[in-house]
Scaffold this motif. Structure first.
Motif, mmCIF file in Angstrom:
data_model
loop_
_atom_site.group_PDB
_atom_site.id
_atom_site.type_symbol
_atom_site.label_atom_id
_atom_site.label_comp_id
_atom_site.label_asym_id
_atom_site.label_seq_id
_atom_site.Cartn_x
_atom_site.Cartn_y
_atom_site.Cartn_z
ATOM 1 N N ASP A 155 0.842 -1.192 0.000
ATOM 2 C CA ASP A 155 0.000 0.000 0.000
ATOM 3 C C ASP A 155 0.881 1.248 0.000
ATOM 4 O O ASP A 155 1.925 1.285 0.658
ATOM 5 N N ALA A 183 4.936 4.835 2.589
ATOM 6 C CA ALA A 183 5.352 6.149 3.108
ATOM 7 C C ALA A 183 5.662 6.057 4.602
ATOM 8 O O ALA A 183 6.630 6.657 5.072
ATOM 9 N N TYR A 184 4.870 5.297 5.327
ATOM 10 C CA TYR A 184 5.112 5.103 6.762
ATOM 11 C C TYR A 184 6.436 4.378 6.991
ATOM 12 O O TYR A 184 7.228 4.777 7.845
ATOM 13 N N GLU A 244 0.379 4.180 1.330
ATOM 14 C CA GLU A 244 0.421 4.788 2.660
ATOM 15 C C GLU A 244 1.361 4.012 3.581
ATOM 16 O O GLU A 244 2.133 4.604 4.351
#
Length: 116
Positions: free
Chosen positions: A91, A96-97, A93
């Motif tokens: 994913d 990015a995390y 997101e």
């Protein structure tokens, strides 16, 4: 000063509680045999914690950790700390995390008891 005072209250308190449990054990309370050993162990742990607190310099502990971290980073052939494994179905997101966590790990300062 408060650390010394705490030790002066803690150690005799644990020893008195241990003696009290010995007298209860001798009166027939079987569980008190365990407690009569446990309380002196708590007193020893209190002395050990006091000793560590008195003899540990937080500045040098952090400095040693920083030197180990720098040595690990400068080792040739070691993988880069910011390398993040990518998966095809990851994913955006989550990626990015993970990148943010890798960046924090790469630029982390060693924690000491003075810094949160």
């Amino acid at each position: 000063m408060s650390l010394h005072l705490a030790l002066l209250l803690w150690t005799p308190g644990c020893l008195v509680a241990g003696w009290w449990q010995v007298t209860r054990a001798l009166d027939g309370n079987g569980l008190s045999y365990l407690y009569s050993v446990e309380w002196p162990v708590f007193a020893i742990i209190g002395v050990w914690v006091w000793w560590i607190q008195i003899h540990t310099d937080p500045e040098t502990v952090g400095l040693r950790a920083q030197r180990r971290l720098e040595a690990a980073r400068s080792t040739p052939g070691a993988p880069a700390a910011t390398t993040v494994r990518r998966y095809d179905d990851e994913d955006a997101e989550l990626a990015a995390y993970n990148d943010r966590l890798a960046d924090l790990a790469a630029h982390a300062k060693p924690k000491t008891w003075r810094s949160g």
